[in-house]
Design a protein around this motif. Structure first.
Motif, mmCIF file in Angstrom:
data_model
loop_
_atom_site.group_PDB
_atom_site.id
_atom_site.type_symbol
_atom_site.label_atom_id
_atom_site.label_comp_id
_atom_site.label_asym_id
_atom_site.label_seq_id
_atom_site.Cartn_x
_atom_site.Cartn_y
_atom_site.Cartn_z
ATOM 1 N N ILE A 107 2.074 -8.483 10.038
ATOM 2 C CA ILE A 107 3.146 -7.874 9.242
ATOM 3 C C ILE A 107 2.587 -6.750 8.378
ATOM 4 O O ILE A 107 1.588 -6.942 7.679
ATOM 5 C CB ILE A 107 3.804 -8.943 8.335
ATOM 6 C CG1 ILE A 107 4.402 -10.072 9.187
ATOM 7 C CG2 ILE A 107 4.861 -8.322 7.439
ATOM 8 C CD1 ILE A 107 4.951 -11.243 8.371
ATOM 9 N N PHE A 108 3.251 -5.614 8.431
ATOM 10 C CA PHE A 108 2.971 -4.534 7.479
ATOM 11 C C PHE A 108 4.234 -4.382 6.648
ATOM 12 O O PHE A 108 5.303 -4.089 7.167
ATOM 13 C CB PHE A 108 2.643 -3.243 8.234
ATOM 14 C CG PHE A 108 2.296 -2.081 7.343
ATOM 15 C CD1 PHE A 108 1.100 -2.078 6.608
ATOM 16 C CD2 PHE A 108 3.144 -0.981 7.222
ATOM 17 C CE1 PHE A 108 0.771 -1.006 5.789
ATOM 18 C CE2 PHE A 108 2.816 0.092 6.402
ATOM 19 C CZ PHE A 108 1.628 0.086 5.688
ATOM 20 N N THR A 109 4.112 -4.622 5.344
ATOM 21 C CA THR A 109 5.346 -4.737 4.556
ATOM 22 C C THR A 109 5.218 -4.099 3.179
ATOM 23 O O THR A 109 4.104 -3.879 2.685
ATOM 24 C CB THR A 109 5.734 -6.239 4.419
ATOM 25 O OG1 THR A 109 7.032 -6.333 3.841
ATOM 26 C CG2 THR A 109 4.730 -7.028 3.571
ATOM 27 N N ASN A 110 6.361 -3.792 2.606
ATOM 28 C CA ASN A 110 6.452 -3.410 1.193
ATOM 29 C C ASN A 110 5.516 -2.239 0.870
ATOM 30 O O ASN A 110 4.888 -2.203 -0.183
ATOM 31 C CB ASN A 110 6.093 -4.663 0.351
ATOM 32 C CG ASN A 110 6.498 -4.526 -1.092
ATOM 33 O OD1 ASN A 110 7.509 -3.900 -1.419
ATOM 34 N ND2 ASN A 110 5.692 -5.089 -1.973
ATOM 35 N N SER A 111 5.428 -1.287 1.776
ATOM 36 C CA SER A 111 4.472 -0.188 1.631
ATOM 37 C C SER A 111 5.156 1.159 1.835
ATOM 38 O O SER A 111 6.319 1.219 2.256
ATOM 39 C CB SER A 111 3.332 -0.355 2.643
ATOM 40 O OG SER A 111 2.568 -1.500 2.340
ATOM 41 N N VAL A 112 4.425 2.207 1.532
ATOM 42 C CA VAL A 112 4.949 3.570 1.692
ATOM 43 C C VAL A 112 3.992 4.387 2.544
ATOM 44 O O VAL A 112 2.773 4.295 2.383
ATOM 45 C CB VAL A 112 5.135 4.245 0.310
ATOM 46 C CG1 VAL A 112 5.384 5.739 0.454
ATOM 47 C CG2 VAL A 112 6.279 3.592 -0.462
ATOM 48 N N ILE A 113 4.572 5.141 3.466
ATOM 49 C CA ILE A 113 3.796 6.205 4.141
ATOM 50 C C ILE A 113 4.607 7.479 3.970
ATOM 51 O O ILE A 113 5.753 7.564 4.422
ATOM 52 C CB ILE A 113 3.581 5.940 5.637
ATOM 53 C CG1 ILE A 113 2.951 4.567 5.864
ATOM 54 C CG2 ILE A 113 2.718 7.027 6.253
ATOM 55 C CD1 ILE A 113 2.798 4.183 7.336
ATOM 56 N N LEU A 168 0.824 -1.214 0.000
ATOM 57 C CA LEU A 168 0.000 0.000 0.000
ATOM 58 C C LEU A 168 0.857 1.262 0.000
ATOM 59 O O LEU A 168 2.017 1.258 0.400
ATOM 60 C CB LEU A 168 -0.921 0.018 1.225
ATOM 61 C CG LEU A 168 -1.809 -1.212 1.447
ATOM 62 C CD1 LEU A 168 -2.739 -0.984 2.630
ATOM 63 C CD2 LEU A 168 -2.618 -1.517 0.186
ATOM 64 N N HIS A 169 0.240 2.340 -0.447
ATOM 65 C CA HIS A 169 0.918 3.640 -0.438
ATOM 66 C C HIS A 169 -0.007 4.677 0.201
ATOM 67 O O HIS A 169 -1.024 5.051 -0.374
ATOM 68 C CB HIS A 169 1.267 4.032 -1.886
ATOM 69 C CG HIS A 169 2.104 5.273 -1.988
ATOM 70 N ND1 HIS A 169 2.895 5.549 -3.074
ATOM 71 C CD2 HIS A 169 2.277 6.313 -1.139
ATOM 72 C CE1 HIS A 169 3.521 6.710 -2.884
ATOM 73 N NE2 HIS A 169 3.146 7.186 -1.726
ATOM 74 N N PHE A 170 0.362 5.108 1.403
ATOM 75 C CA PHE A 170 -0.403 6.144 2.106
ATOM 76 C C PHE A 170 0.149 7.517 1.713
ATOM 77 O O PHE A 170 1.337 7.791 1.891
ATOM 78 C CB PHE A 170 -0.280 5.980 3.621
ATOM 79 C CG PHE A 170 -1.056 4.843 4.198
ATOM 80 C CD1 PHE A 170 -0.578 3.539 4.135
ATOM 81 C CD2 PHE A 170 -2.297 5.052 4.817
ATOM 82 C CE1 PHE A 170 -1.294 2.476 4.677
ATOM 83 C CE2 PHE A 170 -3.020 3.991 5.362
ATOM 84 C CZ PHE A 170 -2.528 2.704 5.292
ATOM 85 N N ARG A 171 -0.737 8.386 1.216
ATOM 86 C CA ARG A 171 -0.288 9.740 0.824
ATOM 87 C C ARG A 171 -1.482 10.687 0.813
ATOM 88 O O ARG A 171 -2.637 10.247 0.870
ATOM 89 C CB ARG A 171 0.374 9.693 -0.553
ATOM 90 C CG ARG A 171 -0.618 9.369 -1.634
ATOM 91 C CD ARG A 171 -0.018 9.410 -3.027
ATOM 92 N NE ARG A 171 -1.097 9.349 -4.005
ATOM 93 C CZ ARG A 171 -0.930 9.212 -5.308
ATOM 94 N NH1 ARG A 171 0.292 9.119 -5.830
ATOM 95 N NH2 ARG A 171 -1.973 9.180 -6.126
ATOM 96 N N ASN A 172 -1.218 11.967 0.728
ATOM 97 C CA ASN A 172 -2.282 12.988 0.619
ATOM 98 C C ASN A 172 -3.399 12.790 1.638
ATOM 99 O O ASN A 172 -4.566 12.744 1.277
ATOM 100 C CB ASN A 172 -2.914 12.987 -0.789
ATOM 101 C CG ASN A 172 -1.893 13.265 -1.859
ATOM 102 O OD1 ASN A 172 -0.890 13.933 -1.619
ATOM 103 N ND2 ASN A 172 -2.128 12.748 -3.059
ATOM 104 N N GLY A 173 -3.044 12.667 2.846
ATOM 105 C CA GLY A 173 -4.083 12.524 3.846
ATOM 106 C C GLY A 173 -3.500 12.415 5.232
ATOM 107 O O GLY A 173 -2.324 12.755 5.444
ATOM 108 N N PHE A 174 -4.314 11.940 6.143
ATOM 109 C CA PHE A 174 -3.831 11.768 7.508
ATOM 110 C C PHE A 174 -4.767 10.823 8.234
ATOM 111 O O PHE A 174 -5.886 10.554 7.775
ATOM 112 C CB PHE A 174 -3.727 13.106 8.242
ATOM 113 C CG PHE A 174 -5.002 13.886 8.297
ATOM 114 C CD1 PHE A 174 -5.921 13.712 9.324
ATOM 115 C CD2 PHE A 174 -5.301 14.808 7.293
ATOM 116 C CE1 PHE A 174 -7.109 14.435 9.351
ATOM 117 C CE2 PHE A 174 -6.487 15.532 7.326
ATOM 118 C CZ PHE A 174 -7.390 15.350 8.349
#
Lengths: 768, 768
Positions: A127-133, A100-106
């Protein structure tokens, strides 16, 4: 209600056909996602369709098994964007979230990713993996959160890219409040922690494990193989506050802070790299507090930090310390480390403040020196010889030195039994990594349980051949520690694509705001000479350079409403202004930040400008933060207020800019708040802000200043007021400086303006 | 020198012949012993010949192996006596000492048995077993030592009998000062800790594990299957001050104190027996401080302690407590315990002192209530119904009660969710052990990790059948917990042989001292009526009863030197005096202890006597201690000083008698120190001394009293002044009492003698 039941039922039917197999479903909206989670069984894979998912609060509460976890993944890693008011909570066990990719928010809550749903639904083995915040910040700096909260046991954060947190709160926080969360053995592995800018105050660690109230608890969190790049949030990159945590094989690259064993005991810090730039004194190493830490096989390069930010800072403790203050350092093992060009790497008794006995309560006096510590088999090399490999802030009588080696450089230094001068050279084996060019012919000292240090920095065995320093064999192959493919998600790169900045010419009859909007990040607006009439605030929310055309002079005349700024600095607004005249009608601001929702930092650089007839030259609102604000070769004339950065009056240790620079400027007839730069609340371990005020002139300023001080710097740690002229300013004092901190003044010409006074100990509210 | 070398050589020759076998030597003197130790190899057995070994300081420094330890043993267990100035130090590994008896002496050092030789020669895997240490006291109470000092790792004290320590210092002390001593896993197993009398002040624990300065360290000491019988030294029988210690299957029998988790966290207290006598309020149970303790499967019987001495006392902590004070209690698990006739077994918020905010610094205020605690599946039975099973010293809002059962007795008590009233009866299954007569039909609550509590008090499985309380099956066979053959050495019994006391008649022309010397312990001297002329002090060093012949009156006239006592109470002197007239010439003492070397306690009981014309009626010197001193139906007349027990002025919390009782007495013309009973130094957890002053009369006393107070009790915790008459005593106050403690007065008739004043908070020097 009925409809939901129907859906569940329908889904159950669909999945019935696959009952013997694990289900794999693609979900395309939040309802489907929720239903899939509700029905998930061990081995199931739930795939989120590519695209933007907005305002979703995922509660991933399910029960997988060790052999058959339940996986929630992106259809294509990195193509599923979580935006808006969104977050993810794990509950149950053996769950994986991937891509997943978390962006433009909160987050609407205390965390973006939380390893629990509530007090009783907790995650274990998730596990939280292979993602972006990235930059998933709350709207206001004081609105605290953590991006990842660990609860429960055996949870993992791996291969993520995480950067750009600006609001209050450590990026990652491990909680141990309760028996369900101790002995957690969480793993934080192979992540890339990208830049976290200075927050301007405390509570901006990248990782905090526990807190003082859980500092007696066994934790055993493992932080390994991560890259920490420019993690500059505050003085602690990692704040270890519980017992038995391990920090292995991490790279700390140009990060302004230290790995600190703030509370808790018996941590292991093994085989990490601390890489500086040879200049920046904010880049630290390891700071030790409390009992039983083992610091082995680490490599320190080009670090210039001192005191709290030393390559190795071993603090003095408070005798019988209160739980939230400084425990005495005992039983430290510092062995087999290598220090290249770190000057005085070992500083003992850091934080000693016995000379403040008069002004501080006894329970604040750090007089307990390190005890039963062993420093052995370390290698130190300095290009330039140094007189003090060991810096003794207090007497170093509780440390035994054994078989340490320092290169000879023709400079004598204090003689320590156990530190040997040797003539040797270095060779570079890869970027940032140097080893002795020939082998060091000294047998290592074998202290208590040293036989358990079986490997060196590169993972080679110490049992067959052993040696001084972090690396046993000077011919070994060194890893490329900055190869970013080893950290973070496989699909994401933080390397910015280079783009040439464009120049846009603006004539006086064009709308400047339109031109600003049209410009792209990094572009340059060149204004023709003559009068620009500005009627409403110019909004800046990107990096932009505005200057007068060569040989001409643009005059910006602002007729906007009272108490509005000519330039409004928005989140991510980085404005450079060069050679421009700014003129108000007495009631407006030349520059200000947003009053609210300043969810990211700004920056302001003003060169060769003339600013006159404003109510404020600069007004920085509470919770706004700029890493740098500078005025050079600029005049500020006939303003009621000058540069005001003083709204952090709730005294939580915050301030509004890291670096405020005023050089070669001229202030005339600025009536109050000429420069007002404030930090409220005292915590000895934080180190900002920074004021440089040089070669400037102040005349007829401060006539309305209520406190009678022209340059206000209360609470600011680093202040340099030099080579200025203060003439005919009707104030009591030019400045009141803080002697105990890094405040100083030199070579100022003062006439008819009061004086500069230095007080050793200013009274400040403590923030802990 | 030569001779020693020769001996070594000779020994080497002797042992050469057995080189293929393990050597077994009998040593008959210290030189031989030393040489044998020097030459000892794995598997060797060194046998000490039977007899008395005097003034030997054994350094048992050798290297055995796990398979072949080196053994130092008595020729016949219990027939090797170590006397005089002697001790034993272990150094090295896999060593066993077996069958020694330490008596009639003391250690020249800090320990009788020490598991290290010095800082660098430490014992690991060593065993001290099947031995006795009895009354091996230093000559003075303040000369501190420990009888057994644990250092290193994996050392064991097993099957020993240890009793009678009177001097300062815990009997057993485990040290963790340094990495060599943590994770120690020492074992204290199957010992019989016999009576340790009250010391009269702090530092008289039977076992102390670590201290506050090492309280962050992992320890894992196991204390199991021991009998603690009348371990009355101080308020803590066991003071656990480090992490992860375990207390299992011990019996605490009529011991005045508690098992206290004083510092450190995460201890396990499982399957222990706490047996009281249904009367003595000094017999406690478990007192909890700090985080994560598990109290399970314990059995509490007939305990009447309150507050600090409750069957379960859960203390309030100090917020952010200093290292040496009181950490908040969190994450306590109290499950599956049984309380029989313990009235109000659970006391929470013990030690709360918020009402002392005015007089104590904030860092002393215990306002942090227990948090995240669970109390589940416990069984409480009280013969007499009780309104308050739970005593709330402070609000109990951090404790969850689940499935606890209390017997119905027709008395309502405060309603707690999680405490169920049930109608059930008990049956006795063996001495002191009672179980419900029918099964309790309530399912236990299964909290976090409760599945790990797999056994009950008797070791029966909880996994097949489970139940409320310490025992799953009310028909199970109970062990005989007081069968002393299960504890201590196989060869030793502490059962005193009964001997009928003899009566010895003494005529006025016989030498009384000779008769005292002739008497055996417990004998009775009957004095004929008439005048006994005593010229030198009568020395008492055994238990003796001296009385006038029925219907007659012996008059003892003392003409000894100035400042000497008529009766000199020596160590172990227990004197009862009945119906005798004691007369001095104004410059001597009627009774005093030894001025120095009072290495053991004394006792004094005076009935129906008349004491007159002494400089002191009673003078108790510093470092002397009597468990009881009482005067009944006795007159004290025309003395410069009355009863003086006030020399512990170094304020370390010490005092000179546990119980001072004055009943039906008459004091006339006692000029100063009429009663002067002092304890200096304050530590909230200690609870002595005790003054009972009733039905007595004081006239014309205190004329020379410098402080103007007739009855001085400063620092004494329990004071009862009732039903007395104070008439015409020229003092300012009759008494100044301490309201915050258990001081009270009632029904006294006071005329022309000042008043009795109660101050809530007396200022005292703190001793920690």
């Amino acid at each position: 209600m009925k409809r939901i039941f129907f859906l569940v039922f329908a889904f159950a039917l669909v999945s019935c056909s696959k009952i013997s197999k694990n289900s794999e479903v693609i979900v395309t909206n939040f309802s489907e996602l929720k239903i899939s989670i509700e029905n998930a069984r061990p081995g199931d894979i739930i795939t989120m369709a590519n695209g933007v998912w907005k305002d979703i609060q995922i509660i991933f509460n399910a029960e997988g098994t060790e052999q058959a976890p339940i996986i929630l993944k992106a259809e294509s890693p990195g193509k599923v964007f979580i935006e808006g008011v969104s977050n993810l909570k794990f509950g149950g066990k053996y769950l994986v979230v991937d891509g997943l990719h978390f962006r433009n928010g909160f987050s609407p809550d205390k965390a973006v990713v939380d390893f629990r749903v509530n007090d009783s639904i907790i995650a274990n083995h998730c596990i939280f993996t292979n993602s972006v915040i990235k930059a998933f910040n709350k709207m206001q700096r004081d609105d605290a959160d953590h991006w990842i909260q660990f609860w429960g046991r055996h949870n993992t954060l791996s291969n993520c890219y995480i950067s750009g947190k600006t609001n209050r709160g450590p990026t990652i926080r491990v909680f141990l409040k309760g028996n369900e969360h101790i002995y957690n053995e969480h793993k934080i592995l192979n992540n890339h922690f990208g830049p976290r800018p200075p927050k301007g105050g405390a509570s901006a660690e990248t990782i905090q494990i526990g807190d003082s109230s859980s500092s007696m608890s066994p934790s055993s969190t493992l932080v390994a193989k991560n890259l920490f790049e420019e993690c500059n949030g505050e003085v602690e990159i990692i704040s270890s506050k519980t017992n038995f945590n391990e920090f292995r094989n991490n790279v700390f690259y140009k990060s302004e802070g230290s790995l600190v064993t703030r509370h808790g005991n018996y941590s292991v810090i093994d085989s990490n790299y601390f890489i500086g730039d040879g200049k920046n004194e904010n880049i630290g190493g390891i700071r030790i507090i409390n009992t039983g830490h083992k610091v082995t096989n680490n490599y320190f390069y080009n670090l210039k930090g001192k005191n709290f930010r030393s390559p190795l800072a071993v603090m003095n403790g408070i005798p019988k310390s209160p739980l939230n203050r400084y425990g005495q350092v005992t039983d430290l093992v510092l062995a087999y480390n290598t220090y290249i060009n770190c000057e005085s790497p070992w500083q003992f008794g850091v934080g000693v403040n016995i000379n403040q006995k008069e002004v501080l309560p006894l329970s604040e006096i750090r007089s307990a020196r390190p005890k039963r510590c062993i420093v052995a088999n370390n290698l130190v090399f300095n290009e330039i010889g140094n007189k003090s490999i060991v810096v003794e802030h207090d007497k170093v009588d509780g440390v035994i030195f054994k078989n340490n080696v320092v290169n000879k450089r023709g400079v004598d230094f204090k003689d320590y039994a156990g530190i040997k001068l040797l003539d040797f050279q270095l060779k570079q084996v890869t970027e940032h990594i140097y080893l002795p060019s020939s082998s060091i012919e000294i047998e290592p000292f074998i202290g208590f349980e040293f036989e358990n240090i079986t490997k060196d920095l590169f993972g080679n065995s110490r049992t067959s051949t052993n040696g001084i320093g972090a690396v046993v064999n000077q011919n070994a192959n060194a890893p490329d520690i900055l190869d970013k493919s080893n950290y973070g998600p496989s699909w994401y790169s933080d390397e910015a694509k280079l783009r040439e900045s464009k120049t846009i010419n603006v004539t006086t009859n064009e709308n400047l705001q339109n031109k600003i909007d049209e410009a792209k990040n990094g572009d340059i607006l060149v204004l023709e000479g003559g009068l620009f009439s500005i009627k409403t605030s110019l909004s800046i929310s990107k990096t932009i350079y505005i200057k007068s055309k060569e040989g001409e002079k643009a005059i910006l005349n602002y007729s906007g409403e009272k108490n509005t700024p000519m330039f409004q600095l928005n989140p991510n607004g980085v404005l450079s202004l060069d050679g421009v005249v700014l003129k108000g009608s007495g009631s407006q601001y030349a520059f200000s930040s947003l009053k609210e929702n300043m969810y990211s930092h700004f920056e302001l650089k003003v060169f060769n400008c003339e600013i006159s007839d404003f109510y404020y030259a600069l007004k920085v609102y509470k919770q706004s933060f700029a890493e740098r604000i500078s005025f050079e070769n600029t005049s500020i004339l006939n303003c009621e207020n000058g540069l005001e950065l003083s709204e952090e009056t709730n005294d939580k240790g915050d301030y509004n800019t890291e670096y405020l620079t005023v050089k070669n400027c001229y202030f005339n007839n600025v009536e109050q708040n000429v420069i007002d730069y404030y930090r409220g609340g005292y915590d000895e371990s934080t180190v900002g802000g920074n004021l440089v005020l040089t070669n400037s002139e102040f005349t007829n300023c401060g006539v309305k200043e209520k406190n009678g001080i022209l340059i206000n710097t209360r609470g600011i740690i680093n202040v340099n007021i030099s080579d200025n002229i203060f003439k005919n300013n009707p104030v009591k004092l030019v400045a009141l400086l803080w002697g105990a901190k890094n405040n100083f003044h030199r070579n100022n010409e003062i006439s008819n303006s009061g004086d500069i006074v230095v007080e050793q100990n200013l009274k400040l509210k403590v923030i802990y």
